[in-house]
Design an enzyme around this catalytic site. Structure first.
Site, PDB file in Angstrom:
ATOM      1  N   CYS A   9      34.728  31.955  39.811  1.00 47.43           N
ATOM      2  CA  CYS A   9      34.143  31.295  40.963  1.00 47.43           C
ATOM      3  C   CYS A   9      35.226  30.476  41.646  1.00 47.43           C
ATOM      4  CB  CYS A   9      33.032  30.339  40.539  1.00 47.43           C
ATOM      5  SG  CYS A   9      31.606  31.153  39.818  1.00 47.43           S
ATOM      6  N   GLY A  35      35.233  35.090  44.015  1.00 47.77           N
ATOM      7  CA  GLY A  35      33.822  35.412  43.823  1.00 47.77           C
ATOM      8  C   GLY A  35      33.240  36.004  45.089  1.00 47.77           C
ATOM      9  N   ASN A 109      33.108  25.958  38.585  1.00 52.25           N
ATOM     10  CA  ASN A 109      33.976  27.071  38.237  1.00 52.25           C
ATOM     11  C   ASN A 109      34.264  26.969  36.744  1.00 52.25           C
ATOM     12  OD1 ASN A 109      37.472  27.900  38.944  1.00 52.25           O
ATOM     13  ND2 ASN A 109      35.869  29.129  38.050  1.00 52.25           N
ATOM     14  N   GLY A 110      33.868  27.988  35.987  1.00 48.96           N
ATOM     15  CA  GLY A 110      34.105  27.967  34.547  1.00 48.96           C
ATOM     16  C   GLY A 110      32.889  28.480  33.799  1.00 48.96           C
ATOM     17  N   CYS A 243      44.183  28.415  31.789  1.00 47.68           N
ATOM     18  CA  CYS A 243      43.991  29.877  31.703  1.00 47.68           C
ATOM     19  C   CYS A 243      45.241  30.586  32.220  1.00 47.68           C
ATOM     20  CB  CYS A 243      42.791  30.290  32.543  1.00 47.68           C
ATOM     21  SG  CYS A 243      42.649  32.062  32.733  1.00 47.68           S
ATOM     22  N   TYR A 249      46.795  37.193  37.138  1.00 42.08           N
ATOM     23  CA  TYR A 249      45.999  38.006  38.045  1.00 42.08           C
ATOM     24  C   TYR A 249      45.071  37.253  38.997  1.00 42.08           C
ATOM     25  CZ  TYR A 249      42.296  41.203  39.577  1.00 42.08           C
ATOM     26  OH  TYR A 249      41.383  41.892  40.333  1.00 42.08           O
ATOM     27  N   CYS A 389      36.824  37.059  27.265  1.00 39.01           N
ATOM     28  CA  CYS A 389      36.976  35.646  27.643  1.00 39.01           C
ATOM     29  C   CYS A 389      35.621  34.951  27.552  1.00 39.01           C
ATOM     30  CB  CYS A 389      37.489  35.560  29.082  1.00 39.01           C
ATOM     31  SG  CYS A 389      37.581  33.865  29.690  1.00 39.01           S
ATOM     32  N   CYS A 440      45.730  28.638  27.479  1.00 42.28           N
ATOM     33  CA  CYS A 440      44.830  29.523  26.752  1.00 42.28           C
ATOM     34  C   CYS A 440      45.389  30.929  26.897  1.00 42.28           C
ATOM     35  CB  CYS A 440      43.423  29.466  27.351  1.00 42.28           C
ATOM     36  SG  CYS A 440      42.314  30.682  26.606  1.00 42.28           S
ATOM     37  N   CYS A 443      42.709  35.968  25.481  1.00 43.69           N
ATOM     38  CA  CYS A 443      42.429  37.389  25.725  1.00 43.69           C
ATOM     39  C   CYS A 443      43.565  38.280  25.210  1.00 43.69           C
ATOM     40  CB  CYS A 443      42.094  37.664  27.184  1.00 43.69           C
ATOM     41  SG  CYS A 443      43.096  36.808  28.351  1.00 43.69           S
TER      42      CYS A 443
HETATM   43  S1  SF4 Z   1      40.570  34.041  27.438  1.00 45.11           S
HETATM   44 FE1  SF4 Z   1      42.057  34.823  28.937  1.00 45.11          FE
HETATM   45  S2  SF4 Z   1      40.958  34.849  30.871  1.00 45.11           S
HETATM   46 FE2  SF4 Z   1      39.786  33.532  29.477  1.00 45.11          FE
HETATM   47  S3  SF4 Z   1      40.535  31.441  29.852  1.00 45.11           S
HETATM   48 FE3  SF4 Z   1      41.743  32.258  28.174  1.00 45.11          FE
HETATM   49  S4  SF4 Z   1      43.552  33.184  29.168  1.00 45.11           S
HETATM   50 FE4  SF4 Z   1      41.991  32.874  30.740  1.00 45.11          FE
END
Ligand code: SF4
Length: 482
Positions: A9, A35, A109-110, A243, A249, A389, A440, A443
């Protein structure tokens, strides 16, 4: 249509502008990539908050008439792709409520990892929910707060949720922005004349002529009113978990995210990719638009010329009428078409940012070969995507992620490429500021920085597409939060 993780979002807020709704409309335009299912604007003339929300693109959701029903100098806006809750108008944001603390509009957003648990508790206590979105729990918690002022009631509400959140909120007379203590999603703060702007990405500021000042810090709440801006840290310091996929991307390359130019990061990813996975070739071809920055970096580093061998049709809408007689790879062909003279007889390096299921990549390799490519080498500017994710991105279940279930050679065979090379996790981390501890990367690793309440497991299994019985690995980043 293309095989990508789906953006989550986008949020926008403005205080102190005579055309607040119009500015928000433009801001949402710039955030449309985050979004496309619904869009909404809430606006206040300091006596009353009004909201307008609709399904579809920003351009479809608003016109002169709808914007003229939103007078005032204070507004927030939201574009939504449903990550929790169905795609329907009731789930569009901003959500607006009127309660003991007055009116509150919220855009999120989240994804709240304990959203369902909090919701169940609220329902047991008699709350009636209007939407299936996790964001609605915030307005219920706000309405029920016994705090004796609006700001403390907001703090009370956000303190009870966990996961990823960049909130923009507004009352009749103030704009409030809050970011989760890990800083999963971006949230930028800027100036427009005497007014203030908050938004998911700085590209929204560029469009309206606002100037980026700083990010809303992880765990910070910013309140903007006629008295000016006040900031307070409402969460104790927690390990950061920006993230990293925002850089790979999601975000636009013309944005600054987590203090870095997305374009520069992506170009660097391409340079590193060229060093890690060099190949003898004649031409580098990006998969537009997501692979362009990385392809530029790859070409620069390798010395192999880059050419735009795949032309994107920018006028494709969300739906089109497929021909009754099947055309092979119709969906991809509508979007991308090869330039035969660039592929003919060449050894080609195709560069993209990521592979999810592999379905589109396979079609594109085939497209390159049928345009005459002699060899096709696929290069991906991030590591293999092996895990879903839980923090606000729509991903398929783990078994559908090609890299979770196939070896590199199996992926190569499936794509029918001559070689496949993914950037290493070390290469990805080295391209962003601050090192692994700030990001993070779940993924790519399957190890999650923020855990889920025990009784959320069944819900997550269903709603967030883990496979039955599949365990969750949790990084012991923040014991306070578990
Ligand atoms: S899992 Fe991947 S897409 Fe989700 S917050 Fe972590 S780095 Fe981003």
């Amino acid at each position: 249509m293309l095989d990508k993780f789906k953006d989550e979002c986008g949020v926008f807020g403005i205080f102190g502008h005579p055309e607040a709704a119009n500015m928000t409309y433009l801001g949402l335009y710039a955030l449309q990539h985050r979004g496309q299912e619904s869009a909404g604007i809430a606006c206040s003339d300091f006596t009353r908050v009004r909201v307008s929300r609709a399904m579809g693109y920003v351009s479809e959701a608003f016109n002169h008439e709808t914007l003229s029903t939103l007078p005032g100098r204070l507004a927030i806006g939201h574009v939504r792709y449903s990550t929790a809750g169905e795609s329907k108008l009731a789930n569009a944001q901003p959500i607006l409520v009127d309660c003991l603390h007055g009116q509150l509009a919220v855009g999120h957003n989240g994804n709240l990892v304990n959203g369902n648990e909090v919701r169940d508790e609220l329902v047991r206590a008699g709350a009636i929910f209007q939407t299936s979105s996790d964001t609605e729990v915030i307005v219920h918690l706000f309405a029920r707060s016994r705090a004796d002022n609006v700001e403390d009631a907001v703090v009370d509400a956000v303190s009870q949720v966990r996961g990823a959140f960049s909130f923009v909120m507004m009352t009749r007379d103030r704009l409030i922005a809050v970011r989760d203590p890990h800083g999963f999603r971006p949230l930028a703060l800027g100036r427009l004349g005497d007014g203030w702007v908050v938004c998911s990405e700085t590209c929204a500021m560029d469009l309206i002529g606002a100037t980026y000042e700083r990010d809303v810090a992880p765990g910070e709440m910013v309140v903007i009113s006629e008295q000016g801006l006040r900031a307070r840290q409402v969460f104790p310091p927690a390990p950061l978990a920006h993230c990293i996929f925002e850089h790979v991307y999601f975000s636009r390359p013309d944005s600054y995210v987590f203090g870095q130019s997305v374009n520069e990061v992506r170009t660097n990813l391409g340079r590193r990719l060229a060093r890690e996975h060099a190949v003898e070739a004649d031409v580098v071809v990006p998969i537009p638009d997501s692979g362009v920055c990385a392809a530029i970096g790859y070409a620069e580093e390798s010395g192999i010329p880059m050419r735009m061998g795949l032309i994107r049709n920018h006028y494709v809408g969300r739906t089109f009428i497929e021909p009754q007689q099947s055309i092979r790879h119709f969906g991809v062909k509508v979007k991308l078409n090869p330039v035969r003279s660039i592929f003919e007889g060449k050894r080609v390096v195709l560069v993209d940012d990521s592979i999810v299921r592999g379905t589109t990549s396979r079609k594109l390799v085939k497209m390159a070969r049928s345009a005459g490519a002699r060899e096709v080498h696929m290069r991906i500017s991030c590591p293999p995507t092996i895990s879903p994710c839980f923090y606000g991105i729509d991903t398929p279940r783990r078994t559908e992620l090609i890299a979770a279930t196939h070896t590199l050679d199996e992926i190569r065979k499936y794509l029918q490429a001559d070689s496949v090379g993914y950037l290493s996790l070390e290469g990805l981390i080295a391209s962003v500021n601050g090192g692994k501890s700030r990001y993070c990367t779940s993924c790519y690793t399957g190890v999650y920085p923020v855990a889920f309440p025990r009784n959320e497991a069944a819900y997550l299994q269903l709603a967030l597409k883990l496979d039955e019985g599949e365990p969750l690995a949790v990084e012991d980043k923040d014991p306070a939060i578990f």
